[in-house]
Scaffold this active site. Structure first.
Site, PDB file in Angstrom:
ATOM      1  N   GLY A 198       0.821  -1.210   0.000  1.00 56.80           N
ATOM      2  CA  GLY A 198       0.000   0.000   0.000  1.00 56.80           C
ATOM      3  C   GLY A 198       0.855   1.259   0.000  1.00 56.80           C
ATOM      4  O   GLY A 198       2.087   1.196  -0.073  1.00 56.80           O
TER       5      GLY A 198
ATOM      6  N   ILE B 294       1.525   3.765   2.326  1.00 56.59           N
ATOM      7  CA  ILE B 294       2.499   3.978   3.407  1.00 56.59           C
ATOM      8  C   ILE B 294       3.472   2.798   3.481  1.00 56.59           C
ATOM      9  O   ILE B 294       4.684   2.974   3.571  1.00 56.59           O
ATOM     10  CB  ILE B 294       1.795   4.189   4.776  1.00 56.59           C
ATOM     11  CG1 ILE B 294       0.841   5.383   4.711  1.00 56.59           C
ATOM     12  CG2 ILE B 294       2.838   4.407   5.877  1.00 56.59           C
ATOM     13  CD1 ILE B 294       0.034   5.621   5.984  1.00 56.59           C
TER      14      ILE B 294
ATOM     15  N   TYR C  73     -15.133   1.330  10.756  1.00 63.58           N
ATOM     16  CA  TYR C  73     -13.682   1.376  10.548  1.00 63.58           C
ATOM     17  C   TYR C  73     -12.974   1.892  11.805  1.00 63.58           C
ATOM     18  O   TYR C  73     -12.045   1.260  12.326  1.00 63.58           O
ATOM     19  CB  TYR C  73     -13.403   2.298   9.354  1.00 63.58           C
ATOM     20  CG  TYR C  73     -11.951   2.541   9.036  1.00 63.58           C
ATOM     21  CD1 TYR C  73     -11.175   1.544   8.449  1.00 63.58           C
ATOM     22  CD2 TYR C  73     -11.360   3.781   9.289  1.00 63.58           C
ATOM     23  CE1 TYR C  73      -9.839   1.776   8.142  1.00 63.58           C
ATOM     24  CE2 TYR C  73     -10.037   4.018   8.977  1.00 63.58           C
ATOM     25  CZ  TYR C  73      -9.275   3.016   8.403  1.00 63.58           C
ATOM     26  OH  TYR C  73      -7.964   3.255   8.096  1.00 63.58           O
TER      27      TYR C  73
END
Ligand code: UDP
Length: 314
Positions: A10, A12, A143
């Protein structure tokens, strides 16, 4: 050291992988690659890649073999995707973290660095101008609730079995090579394609934008920290989204019109009025403070991603 990055393909994670390799570490990446792969060729040649799901316990244990540290950055990400997939989001968080912890015990790994989120603060009242880690949080979305659950789950493993962990509350990380699920790359794309820049609502909602290089530096500085911690990774600068649009329009010298459109996220609970984080705790623990201003970060993105592209209207 040998380091596992779950979710290492991803935005980061891939930047962190590059930095760890540069610093001389051995890097293992576990990633489903379902929503893309940001690892460049050079990085791919220097890591061991396990393609698979963090919900697969046997695979996570296998990937962590011989490692000294785990960065757990595997998550379903992006407001639209998360809001449309609440069950998958929760499963990846809860089962994924359970498996990361199991892999740590199975491989005698004493430290986990976990990607939590500043989304946990939801509409927590900002006291003394910044959000601090000690504030009582009130997460609204599935989330954010799952991330908060994991922060406390990791605390229970430190309290009961001495497993060290740091949960990083990232404040709107941005940088080159990020995809347009997030607002900064989306406004860049709109400006460069001479399309209207879509500010949601009145654009007065604020965020604290943290540049990727500062974020990676903070991830590195926290490697040796023992105990159980929650740490904001923030820039301590509050920007409203309407001003962000103007800044990106200026950096790209775009003629795009800035328009205000209905804010879908107000309905699903994902919109937050204000967000600005304190980096005091990060400074106390590491001596490092994110320093790259939004203007500097936007310039860097433009230089790295777009400046030499002749096909853009700029
Ligand atoms: N936003 C916007 N236009 C867009 C995309 C996002 O105005 O096309 C706003 C969104 O309403 C939010 C902010 O930008 O206030 C940051 O959105 P993002 O999805 O990047 O992150 P998050 O909401 O998780 O902070």
């Amino acid at each position: 050291m040998k380091v596992l990055i779950a979710g290492g393909a991803g935005f980061i994670g891939s930047n962190l992988a590059k930095r760890l390799i540069h610093d001389g570490h051995q890097v293992v990446v576990l990633d489903s690659l379902i929503r893309g792969n940001k690892l460049d060729q050079e990085t791919l040649e220097n890591i061991t890649l396990f393609e698979g799901d963090v919900r697969d316990e046997a695979l996570v244990i296998e990937a962590a073999k011989g490692c000294d540290l785990i960065y757990h950055f595997a998550a379903v990400l992006g407001v639209d995707i998360v809001a449309e997939n609440p069950v998958e989001t929760m499963e990846v968080e809860v089962y994924g973290t359970k498996n990361i912890v199991a892999a740590a015990y199975a491989n005698n790994i004493s430290k986990i660095i976990y990607a939590s989120t500043s989304g946990i603060y939801s509409s927590t009242e900002i006291v003394d101008d910044v959000l601090t880690e000690e504030l009582l949080v009130d997460p609204h979305t599935s989330y954010a609730m799952a991330k908060r659950y994991n922060e406390l789950y990791l605390k229970s493993h430190f309290d009961e079995r001495g497993l060290n962990s740091v949960s990083l509350r990232f404040f709107n990380v941005y940088g080159h090579n990020q995809d347009n699920r997030m607002v900064v790359p989306r406004f860049f794309e709109q400006c460069l394609e001479n399309e209207p820049v879509t500010v949601y609502g009145d654009g007065k909602q604020t965020r604290d934008f943290t540049y990727i290089d500062d974020t990676v530096e903070a991830c590195i500085r926290l490697i040796d920290l023992k105990g159980w911690h929650i740490v904001n990774i923030a820039n301590e600068a509050e920007w409203c989204i309407a001003d962000l649009a103007k800044e990106i329009k200026a950096v790209t010298q775009s003629d795009s019109e800035i328009i205000h459109v209905e804010n879908e996220h107000e309905k699903n609970g994902y919109e937050v009025e204000r967000r600005i984080g304190s980096s005091k705790k990060l400074v106390e623990l590491t001596g490092f403070k994110p320093m790259i201003t939004l203007q500097q970060g936007l310039e860097k993105i433009y230089e790295k991603n777009y400046k030499n592209q002749t096909s853009t209207p700029c």
